[in-house]
Design an enzyme around this catalytic site. Structure first.
Site, PDB file in Angstrom:
ATOM      1  N   ASN A 143      -5.247  -6.424  19.714  1.00  0.00           N
ATOM      2  CA  ASN A 143      -3.739  -6.859  19.660  1.00  0.00           C
ATOM      3  C   ASN A 143      -3.079  -5.713  18.944  1.00  0.00           C
ATOM      4  OD1 ASN A 143      -1.655  -8.543  19.867  1.00  0.00           O
ATOM      5  ND2 ASN A 143      -2.138  -9.396  18.132  1.00  0.00           N
TER       6      ASN A 143
ATOM      7  N   ARG B  48      42.824  48.095 -12.654  1.00  0.00           N
ATOM      8  CA  ARG B  48      41.362  48.731 -13.098  1.00  0.00           C
ATOM      9  C   ARG B  48      41.750  49.098 -14.478  1.00  0.00           C
ATOM     10  NH1 ARG B  48      38.995  52.705  -9.099  1.00  0.00           N
ATOM     11  NH2 ARG B  48      38.655  50.510  -8.186  1.00  0.00           N
TER      12      ARG B  48
ATOM     13  N   TYR C  97      30.938  35.374  -2.865  1.00  0.00           N
ATOM     14  CA  TYR C  97      31.325  34.094  -2.800  1.00  0.00           C
ATOM     15  C   TYR C  97      32.448  33.813  -2.131  1.00  0.00           C
ATOM     16  CZ  TYR C  97      32.849  29.125  -3.355  1.00  0.00           C
ATOM     17  OH  TYR C  97      33.043  28.027  -3.439  1.00  0.00           O
TER      18      TYR C  97
ATOM     19  N   ARG D 204       0.874  -1.182   0.072  1.00  0.00           N
ATOM     20  CA  ARG D 204       0.076  -0.149  -0.025  1.00  0.00           C
ATOM     21  C   ARG D 204       0.775   1.290  -0.233  1.00  0.00           C
ATOM     22  NH1 ARG D 204      -4.228  -0.627   4.725  1.00  0.00           N
ATOM     23  NH2 ARG D 204      -2.922  -2.528   5.302  1.00  0.00           N
TER      24      ARG D 204
ATOM     25  N   TYR E 170       7.289  -4.463  15.866  1.00  0.00           N
ATOM     26  CA  TYR E 170       7.366  -4.398  14.147  1.00  0.00           C
ATOM     27  C   TYR E 170       8.198  -3.317  13.635  1.00  0.00           C
ATOM     28  CZ  TYR E 170       3.759  -7.799  15.385  1.00  0.00           C
ATOM     29  OH  TYR E 170       3.130  -8.989  15.769  1.00  0.00           O
TER      30      TYR E 170
ATOM     31  N   SER F 217      34.099  46.543  -3.500  1.00  0.00           N
ATOM     32  CA  SER F 217      33.345  45.753  -4.042  1.00  0.00           C
ATOM     33  C   SER F 217      33.704  45.316  -5.336  1.00  0.00           C
ATOM     34  CB  SER F 217      32.174  46.802  -4.193  1.00  0.00           C
ATOM     35  OG  SER F 217      31.511  47.251  -2.976  1.00  0.00           O
TER      36      SER F 217
HETATM   37  C1  UD1 Z   1      -1.332  -8.750  13.215  1.00  0.00           C
HETATM   38  C2  UD1 Z   1      -1.899  -9.383  14.203  1.00  0.00           C
HETATM   39  C3  UD1 Z   1      -3.159  -8.801  14.694  1.00  0.00           C
HETATM   40  C4  UD1 Z   1      -2.655  -7.385  15.467  1.00  0.00           C
HETATM   41  C5  UD1 Z   1      -1.930  -6.301  14.000  1.00  0.00           C
HETATM   42  C6  UD1 Z   1      -1.654  -5.317  14.439  1.00  0.00           C
HETATM   43  C7  UD1 Z   1      -1.320 -11.836  13.684  1.00  0.00           C
HETATM   44  C8  UD1 Z   1      -1.637 -12.890  13.026  1.00  0.00           C
HETATM   45  N1  UD1 Z   1      -2.166 -10.825  13.581  1.00  0.00           N
HETATM   46  O1  UD1 Z   1      -2.211  -8.727  11.923  1.00  0.00           O
HETATM   47  O2  UD1 Z   1      -3.835  -9.533  15.727  1.00  0.00           O
HETATM   48  O3  UD1 Z   1      -4.133  -6.800  15.328  1.00  0.00           O
HETATM   49  O4  UD1 Z   1      -0.966  -7.481  13.555  1.00  0.00           O
HETATM   50  O5  UD1 Z   1      -1.187  -4.548  13.624  1.00  0.00           O
HETATM   51  O6  UD1 Z   1      -0.095 -11.764  14.054  1.00  0.00           O
HETATM   52  N2  UD1 Z   1       5.215  -9.973   8.963  1.00  0.00           N
HETATM   53  C9  UD1 Z   1       6.535 -10.731   8.806  1.00  0.00           C
HETATM   54  N3  UD1 Z   1       6.338 -11.772   8.169  1.00  0.00           N
HETATM   55  C10 UD1 Z   1       5.383 -12.591   7.794  1.00  0.00           C
HETATM   56  C11 UD1 Z   1       3.891 -11.855   8.056  1.00  0.00           C
HETATM   57  C12 UD1 Z   1       4.186 -10.601   8.792  1.00  0.00           C
HETATM   58  O7  UD1 Z   1       7.395 -10.040   8.836  1.00  0.00           O
HETATM   59  O8  UD1 Z   1       5.116 -13.755   7.279  1.00  0.00           O
HETATM   60  C13 UD1 Z   1       5.463  -8.751   9.705  1.00  0.00           C
HETATM   61  C14 UD1 Z   1       4.563  -7.676   8.615  1.00  0.00           C
HETATM   62  O9  UD1 Z   1       5.797  -7.047   7.679  1.00  0.00           O
HETATM   63  C15 UD1 Z   1       4.186  -6.768   9.488  1.00  0.00           C
HETATM   64  C16 UD1 Z   1       3.853  -7.500  10.776  1.00  0.00           C
HETATM   65  O10 UD1 Z   1       4.529  -8.733  10.835  1.00  0.00           O
HETATM   66  O11 UD1 Z   1       5.216  -5.685  10.184  1.00  0.00           O
HETATM   67  C17 UD1 Z   1       2.462  -7.826  11.015  1.00  0.00           C
HETATM   68  O12 UD1 Z   1       1.730  -8.350   9.935  1.00  0.00           O
HETATM   69  P1  UD1 Z   1       0.533  -8.214   9.249  1.00  0.00           P
HETATM   70  O13 UD1 Z   1       0.262  -9.409   7.981  1.00  0.00           O
HETATM   71  O14 UD1 Z   1       0.672  -6.828   8.729  1.00  0.00           O
HETATM   72  O15 UD1 Z   1      -0.659  -8.609  10.345  1.00  0.00           O
HETATM   73  P2  UD1 Z   1      -1.788  -8.049  10.447  1.00  0.00           P
HETATM   74  O16 UD1 Z   1      -2.768  -8.925   9.566  1.00  0.00           O
HETATM   75  O17 UD1 Z   1      -2.083  -6.817  10.641  1.00  0.00           O
END
Ligand code: UD1
Ligand code: CA
Length: 456
Positions: free
Chosen positions: A167, A438, A364, A15, A100, A403
């Site tokens: 969460n 000059r 300058y 996004r 995160y 100048s």
């Molecule tokens: C997740 C939580 C959700 C919480 C939300 C908060 C889970 C299953 N769900 O959902 O409960 O409310 O975050 O924002 O954990 N990522 C990885 N590898 C992966 C998947 C994800 O590194 O395989 C990272 C993503 O880059 C991201 C973070 O984990 O920074 C969260 O992943 P995302 O898929 O956005 O989770 P949500 O569906 O938002």
């Protein structure tokens, strides 16, 4: 207790609609993930592992910080799988904190609170109550109020969707237990992913009590999914910094029109007008005044300096009570002593200017050493570059440069020398003497001004 931190940063961030991995987008001039790493360090983490995704090789290169473990998650199979990939890096840890890479502003106070609770508990979640919980996993509690599990939006019943406690994704767990819980995860859910959130139900089934703590502020747990959210977190962050500065004794005429991308160490009674941008490491002494529309980058500005409107100052040192601007540009390695005046449309680069000297208009100065109480006239140019090499100009104490003078370096104007206006100085000018070059002035009586041709 040894604390390990796992930072999840494998998300592609579709996004953002960007060629740059999401966690490298800057907030206050620093990549999102760098904020998270800095917070982890503040917490005194013994080990930090960052999980990055396939195609995200740019992340370790750009962050280029030492003492980090980089773990590639080649396929994004879910948050549970992502943490699992990093667990071999956590082997000597007692507790593991999951953060995160796209949630940049969680405060160390909030996380300390979470970690302290986790000293007595095996699993502690950071949760928050939202009026609009849509999109988040919901915290499901038993009748007695104890946490029983987390249900993801896509797997939730209508009743569960009505829950407001969500969460944040951030949690602290006992390392050995976490290892075991992750092994028991499956992907039998709406998204076919290994959900980290499922460890809650597993722990509860094992008879473990799961606790929840809350952040002091909602913005602390907000993530960045698109550029609109990024801009809104940037504003929040800038507002926090502005408030901190004002409480420490800095006047900001409008905190909404002040930006700090880096760190500012400001003395007492500093006054900053609107649209000022401070970048890198900047020091402002007591009573410094910065007027509107100025950029200051990696510079040290001593007490009592007045920077008038529209200046750009980079890698410079400015001595006490100097006056700069309006419209001055101080480039890297400019060092001004006390009470120096630099005026409009003056550019100075890699030069030293001693006490009380004035360079006030359209000039300058490059690769130059200027003594005390020198007066540099309007339109003076140091010709420091012959197309291949740079040369220095030296101007002694008390010299007066008329100048529109060109000083063709390498050249020295000795102390007390006066240079006549419009001179091209190619050889050293002796002390206490008038030197000028000059061209002869001529007038032509027989000359007539051309007139416009009339069309036939
Ligand atoms: C997740 C939580 C959700 C919480 C939300 C908060 C889970 C299953 N769900 O959902 O409960 O409310 O975050 O924002 O954990 N990522 C990885 N590898 C992966 C998947 C994800 O590194 O395989 C990272 C993503 O880059 C991201 C973070 O984990 O920074 C969260 O992943 P995302 O898929 O956005 O989770 P949500 O569906 O938002
Ligand atoms: Ca998801």
């Amino acid at each position: 207790m040894k604390l390990g931190v796992v930072i999840l940063a494998a998300g592609q961030g579709t996004r953002m609609k960007s060629a740059l991995p999401k966690v490298l987008h800057p907030l206050a001039g620093r990549p999102l993930v760098a904020h998270v790493i800095a917070t982890a360090r503040e917490l005194g983490a013994a080990k930090i592992a960052v999980v990055y995704g396939h195609g995200g090789e740019q992340v370790p290169i750009e962050v280029a910080e030492s003492e980090l473990a980089w773990v590639e998650q080649s396929e994004q199979l879910g948050t549970g799988h992502a943490v699992g990939q990093a667990m071999q890096e956590m082997q000597e840890m007692d507790r593991v904190l999951v953060l995160y890479g796209d949630v940049p502003l969680t405060s160390s106070e909030t996380l300390d609170k979470l970690i302290n609770t986790a000293n007595k508990m095996d699993l502690v979640l950071l949760t928050v109550n939202l009026t609009n919980p849509s999109g988040y996993g919901r915290i499901v509690r038993k009748a007695d109020g104890r946490v029983s599990r987390i249900v993801e939006q896509k797997d939730a019943s209508a009743e569960e969707l009505a829950l407001n406690e969500v969460n944040t994704g951030i949690l602290v767990a006992d390392r050995i237990r976490l290892d075991g819980w992750i092994e028991r995860l499956d992907s039998d859910n709406a998204q076919g992913e290994f959900y980290l959130t499922d460890i809650v139900a597993i722990a509860v089934a094992d008879g473990i009590e799961v606790q929840a703590a809350q952040p002091s502020n909602e913005s602390e747990v907000m993530g960045v999914n698109d550029r609109v959210e990024l801009a809104s977190l940037e504003r929040y962050y800038q507002q926090m910094q502005a408030e901190r500065l004002m409480r420490s004794g800095v006047t900001l005429l409008d905190p909404a029109r002040f930006d700090l991308r880096g760190s500012l160490n400001a003395g007492q009674d500093v006054v900053i007008d609107i649209n000022v941008l401070i970048e890198g490491t900047v020091e402002l002494g007591d009573n410094v005044r910065v007027d509107a529309n100025t950029v200051i980058r990696n510079s040290r500005i001593a007490e009592g300096v007045w920077i008038k409107e529209n200046c750009v100052i980079e890698d410079a040192v400015i001595g006490k009570e100097s006056i700069i601007g309006p419209f001055s540009r101080l480039r890297p390695e400019t060092e001004l002593a006390e009470r120096v005046h630099v005026g409009n449309f003056v550019e100075i680069k890699k030069s030293i200017v001693d006490v009380g000297s004035k360079i006030n208009h359209l000039t300058y100065i490059g690769d130059c050493t200027i003594g005390r109480t020198v007066n540099v006239g309007a339109g003076t140019i140091t010709c420091n570059y012959d197309g291949a090499n740079k040369f220095r100009t030296v101007i002694g104490d008390g010299a007066f440069i008329g100048s529109a003078t060109q000083l063709v370096a390498p050249v020295e104007v000795k102390s007390g020398a006066t240079i006549g206006a419009g001179s091209t100085i190619t050889r050293d000018a002796p002390p206490d003497t008038l030197t000028l070059s000059r061209a002869k002035q001529m007038s032509f009586r027989s000359w007539t001004r051309p007139t416009k041709k009339t069309k036939e």
